[in-house]
Design a protein around this motif. Structure first.
Motif, PDB file in Angstrom:
ATOM      1  N   ALA A 141       0.838  -1.205   0.000  1.00  0.00           N
ATOM      2  CA  ALA A 141       0.000   0.000   0.000  1.00  0.00           C
ATOM      3  C   ALA A 141       0.872   1.253   0.000  1.00  0.00           C
ATOM      4  N   ASP A 142       1.968   1.234   0.764  1.00  0.00           N
ATOM      5  CA  ASP A 142       2.888   2.375   0.790  1.00  0.00           C
ATOM      6  C   ASP A 142       3.509   2.605  -0.584  1.00  0.00           C
ATOM      7  N   LEU A 143       3.902   1.504  -1.244  1.00  0.00           N
ATOM      8  CA  LEU A 143       4.503   1.617  -2.566  1.00  0.00           C
ATOM      9  C   LEU A 143       3.490   2.149  -3.572  1.00  0.00           C
ATOM     10  N   ARG A 144       2.258   1.688  -3.478  1.00  0.00           N
ATOM     11  CA  ARG A 144       1.213   2.142  -4.386  1.00  0.00           C
ATOM     12  C   ARG A 144       0.932   3.638  -4.194  1.00  0.00           C
ATOM     13  N   ARG A 145       0.978   4.105  -2.934  1.00  0.00           N
ATOM     14  CA  ARG A 145       0.776   5.529  -2.687  1.00  0.00           C
ATOM     15  C   ARG A 145       1.895   6.361  -3.322  1.00  0.00           C
ATOM     16  N   LEU A 146       3.132   5.843  -3.217  1.00  0.00           N
ATOM     17  CA  LEU A 146       4.256   6.532  -3.840  1.00  0.00           C
ATOM     18  C   LEU A 146       4.074   6.610  -5.349  1.00  0.00           C
ATOM     19  N   MET A 147       3.630   5.518  -5.949  1.00  0.00           N
ATOM     20  CA  MET A 147       3.410   5.501  -7.396  1.00  0.00           C
ATOM     21  C   MET A 147       2.354   6.530  -7.799  1.00  0.00           C
ATOM     22  N   SER A 148       1.299   6.647  -7.007  1.00  0.00           N
ATOM     23  CA  SER A 148       0.244   7.625  -7.310  1.00  0.00           C
ATOM     24  C   SER A 148       0.768   9.051  -7.168  1.00  0.00           C
ATOM     25  N   GLU A 149       1.561   9.292  -6.124  1.00  0.00           N
ATOM     26  CA  GLU A 149       2.112  10.635  -5.899  1.00  0.00           C
ATOM     27  C   GLU A 149       3.018  11.063  -7.047  1.00  0.00           C
ATOM     28  N   ARG A 150       3.718  10.104  -7.646  1.00  0.00           N
ATOM     29  CA  ARG A 150       4.642  10.403  -8.747  1.00  0.00           C
ATOM     30  C   ARG A 150       3.988  10.193 -10.104  1.00  0.00           C
ATOM     31  N   ASP A 151       2.669  10.011 -10.115  1.00  0.00           N
ATOM     32  CA  ASP A 151       1.931   9.748 -11.358  1.00  0.00           C
ATOM     33  C   ASP A 151       2.488   8.540 -12.092  1.00  0.00           C
ATOM     34  N   ASN A 152       3.045   7.594 -11.318  1.00  0.00           N
ATOM     35  CA  ASN A 152       3.608   6.350 -11.839  1.00  0.00           C
ATOM     36  C   ASN A 152       4.687   6.605 -12.885  1.00  0.00           C
ATOM     37  N   LEU A 312      -3.220  13.402 -18.724  1.00  0.00           N
ATOM     38  CA  LEU A 312      -4.383  12.571 -18.421  1.00  0.00           C
ATOM     39  C   LEU A 312      -4.166  11.848 -17.101  1.00  0.00           C
ATOM     40  N   VAL A 313      -5.167  11.840 -16.235  1.00  0.00           N
ATOM     41  CA  VAL A 313      -5.141  10.976 -15.055  1.00  0.00           C
ATOM     42  C   VAL A 313      -5.880   9.698 -15.421  1.00  0.00           C
ATOM     43  N   CYS A 314      -5.588   8.609 -14.728  1.00  0.00           N
ATOM     44  CA  CYS A 314      -6.157   7.331 -15.151  1.00  0.00           C
ATOM     45  C   CYS A 314      -6.082   6.311 -14.019  1.00  0.00           C
ATOM     46  N   HIS A 315      -6.610   5.122 -14.268  1.00  0.00           N
ATOM     47  CA  HIS A 315      -6.457   3.995 -13.345  1.00  0.00           C
ATOM     48  C   HIS A 315      -6.229   2.708 -14.135  1.00  0.00           C
ATOM     49  N   PHE A 316      -5.667   1.735 -13.443  1.00  0.00           N
ATOM     50  CA  PHE A 316      -5.311   0.438 -14.047  1.00  0.00           C
ATOM     51  C   PHE A 316      -5.671  -0.642 -13.041  1.00  0.00           C
ATOM     52  N   ILE A 317      -6.258  -1.733 -13.521  1.00  0.00           N
ATOM     53  CA  ILE A 317      -6.613  -2.854 -12.640  1.00  0.00           C
ATOM     54  C   ILE A 317      -6.315  -4.166 -13.359  1.00  0.00           C
ATOM     55  N   ARG A 318      -5.788  -5.113 -12.605  1.00  0.00           N
ATOM     56  CA  ARG A 318      -5.654  -6.492 -13.090  1.00  0.00           C
ATOM     57  C   ARG A 318      -6.389  -7.376 -12.101  1.00  0.00           C
ATOM     58  N   ALA A 328      -3.163  -2.937  -9.037  1.00  0.00           N
ATOM     59  CA  ALA A 328      -4.008  -1.775  -9.318  1.00  0.00           C
ATOM     60  C   ALA A 328      -3.232  -0.490  -9.091  1.00  0.00           C
ATOM     61  N   TYR A 329      -3.664   0.550  -9.781  1.00  0.00           N
ATOM     62  CA  TYR A 329      -3.044   1.870  -9.663  1.00  0.00           C
ATOM     63  C   TYR A 329      -4.090   2.909 -10.026  1.00  0.00           C
ATOM     64  N   ALA A 394      -8.441 -10.050 -16.353  1.00  0.00           N
ATOM     65  CA  ALA A 394      -8.941  -8.876 -17.051  1.00  0.00           C
ATOM     66  C   ALA A 394      -8.017  -7.706 -16.760  1.00  0.00           C
ATOM     67  N   ILE A 395      -7.663  -6.985 -17.804  1.00  0.00           N
ATOM     68  CA  ILE A 395      -6.835  -5.793 -17.687  1.00  0.00           C
ATOM     69  C   ILE A 395      -7.724  -4.600 -18.018  1.00  0.00           C
ATOM     70  N   THR A 396      -7.802  -3.644 -17.096  1.00  0.00           N
ATOM     71  CA  THR A 396      -8.658  -2.481 -17.282  1.00  0.00           C
ATOM     72  C   THR A 396      -7.846  -1.201 -17.222  1.00  0.00           C
ATOM     73  N   LEU A 397      -8.078  -0.306 -18.180  1.00  0.00           N
ATOM     74  CA  LEU A 397      -7.552   1.052 -18.127  1.00  0.00           C
ATOM     75  C   LEU A 397      -8.757   1.981 -18.156  1.00  0.00           C
ATOM     76  N   GLY A 398      -8.794   2.935 -17.224  1.00  0.00           N
ATOM     77  CA  GLY A 398      -9.939   3.823 -17.160  1.00  0.00           C
ATOM     78  C   GLY A 398      -9.560   5.261 -16.886  1.00  0.00           C
ATOM     79  N   VAL A 399     -10.471   6.177 -17.246  1.00  0.00           N
ATOM     80  CA  VAL A 399     -10.268   7.612 -17.026  1.00  0.00           C
ATOM     81  C   VAL A 399     -11.590   8.229 -16.589  1.00  0.00           C
ATOM     82  N   PRO A 400     -11.560   9.414 -15.974  1.00  0.00           N
ATOM     83  CA  PRO A 400     -12.804  10.122 -15.674  1.00  0.00           C
ATOM     84  C   PRO A 400     -13.582  10.417 -16.954  1.00  0.00           C
ATOM     85  N   TYR A 401     -14.884  10.575 -16.820  1.00  0.00           N
ATOM     86  CA  TYR A 401     -15.774  10.746 -17.973  1.00  0.00           C
ATOM     87  C   TYR A 401     -15.286  11.817 -18.938  1.00  0.00           C
TER      88      TYR A 401
END
Length: 478
Positions: A141-152, A312-318, A328-329, A394-401
């Protein structure tokens, strides 16, 4: 003079060759014009020889310079003496406050075997035990937060990848196998494919002989070339044996990032994606096809570049077919289900999210688009099932509307509504079903295996060191 000469091994080889020719230090010194005391320093690994002296020693001992410089200890005895010398230099060994042990001819081999064996056990026990599942999830969870802060986006890894690409003359497009092998050679390694790699590893690297061992077949979602670049990434990025599970996890993420940055280079991918955005035709599948990578790698690589270069901001899920999240990110505000440690992995997606809905679509292996209305806004997503021999993900990439206007598939009419992870939504069965069946069912649960479950102790969690060492011993002599 080689810059990576192992002085201890060199000294052992010099002593072995001298003694095998029944030659004293004085006799060898006379032949090469050096005092016995100087040669003694060489044999004890205390001094580095100059090239002129190396040539003279090789001639006096009637061997080639290459044989004299071989990294292979000449005998098992020499190997034990080297191991003991290296052990006594280790701060862990020195913390015992024992006097330095000078090994003479009269010390039996079995005594050295015992001391070296005890040191190896000391190292094993001193290695930080694997964290509990709770601690592992917190580290993730800490690593994932770092990735989000740095926009991965990690510029230092991008730079290392670009330097490797420049070194082999990369100009664009998908990387050929020949170019990847040139990268391996550029960093001083050779590659060997084997059929009997230990089951607990993706690759094994013999750092002494600079040799990387791989299987030819894919492992899960990873192709051999991806695994090869991930392995190379550890050395390019200067990784050392992990201190704890958090360090192990960080190194794994960085090595994966390096492999993706090499296979989908920033220098060519950004112009390609920028053109697609201007044409309002962004798509993960095009990125996948142009660079000949998996859909998962293309989607995850998109997250590296999207915010920094495409605004662009986005999300990713496996996730698997049951909805369990494996990776996830997000930096777009999407709220994932979490446990009390803040961990996402191992949680179950809402059944109305695209990563679940794709499995119920008429053709689950086609690209699936969907809008999902959530409590904090609507998200547009593209999902695709990456098939594998073990299980489908399933691999998902998503963005706000509002960002969907830049993507192919924005015209989809697929739309669902989800209250997860807040509210009732699909956390509990519908009230009619619950009223009919609650208290009348006894399911036999299927055990789940996950990367963040408890792993055996050791510096590299989950790796069977005995299998690895036995494997290397087999190929050392071949």
């Amino acid at each position: 003079m080689p810059g990576d000469l192992d002085l201890v091994t060199f000294g052992q080889r010099l002593r072995h060759l001298r003694r095998s020719r029944n030659m004293t230090l004085s006799e060898l010194g006379e032949r090469v014009g050096r005092a016995p005391s100087q040669l003694s320093l060489l044999e004890n690994g205390k001094r580095e020889p100059k090239l002129s002296l190396l040539t003279a020693l090789a001639k006096a001992l009637d061997v080639s310079v290459e044989e004299l410089l071989s990294r292979q200890p000449p005998t098992r005895r020499a190997q034990l003496e080297i191991a003991l010398e290296e052990a006594q230099r280790d701060p862990l060994y020195q913390s015992l406050n024992l006097p330095h042990l000078k090994v003479g001819k009269r010390v039996p081999n079995d005594v050295l075997e015992h001391i070296v064996g005890l040191y190896e056990e000391l190292k094993r026990r001193a290695a930080k035990p694997t964290t509990t599942p709770e601690e592992a999830r917190r580290a993730n969870a800490d690593l994932r937060r770092l990735m989000s802060e740095r926009d991965n986006y990690f510029p230092e890894i991008e730079q290392a990848a670009q330097q490797t690409l420049d070194a082999v003359g990369y100009r664009g497009g998908a990387l050929s196998q020949g170019m990847i092998l040139s990268m391996v050679a550029h960093h001083g390694f050779t590659l060997r494919y084997v059929p009997d790699l230990p089951r607990s590893v993706r690759s094994v690297t013999d750092t002494r002989n600079r040799r990387i061992y791989l299987r030819r077949e894919s492992l899960g979602m990873h192709t051999p070339r991806t695994i090869l670049l991930q392995t190379l990434g550890h050395f390019v990025l200067g990784h050392t044996p992990p201190r704890d599970f958090a360090d192990f996890l960080r190194q794994r993420v960085e090595a994966n990032y390096f492999a993706a940055a090499v296979l989908i280079p920033e220098s060519t991918a950004v112009p390609f994606l920028s053109d697609a955005k201007r044409a309002r035709d962004l798509s993960v599948e095009d990125l996948r096809d142009v660079y000949a990578v998996s859909y998962e790698m293309a989607a995850h690589r998109f997250t590296n570049l999207a915010t920094r270069h495409l605004d662009l901001v986005c999300h990713f899920i496996r996730n698997d077919e049951t909805g369990i999240i494996y990776k996830a990110y997000q930096n777009d505000g999407l709220i994932f289900p979490t446990d009390d440690t803040g961990a996402i992995e191992g949680q179950r997606l809402c059944r109305y999210w695209s990563g679940r809905q794709v499995f119920a679509s008429p053709d689950r292996y086609s690209i699936y688009y969907q809008y999902t209305d959530k409590p904090n806004g609507t998200h547009w997503c593209v999902a695709h099932v990456d098939p594998s021999r073990e299980r489908n993900f399933a691999i998902t990439l998503g963005v706000p509307y509002k960002e969907s206007r830049w993507f192919r598939g924005r015209e989809t009419t697929n739309r669902t509504k989800s209250q997860c992870p807040v509210g009732e939504c699909c956390v509990r069965p519908p009230s009619e079903l619950a009223a009919r069946w609650e208290g009348n069912v006894w399911p036999s649960a299927r055990a789940h295996s996950h990367v963040l479950a408890a792993l055996p102790t050791g510096q590299f969690p989950g790796v069977d060191e005995t299998d690895v060492y036995t494997f290397l011993e087999k190929y050392e002599i071949s």
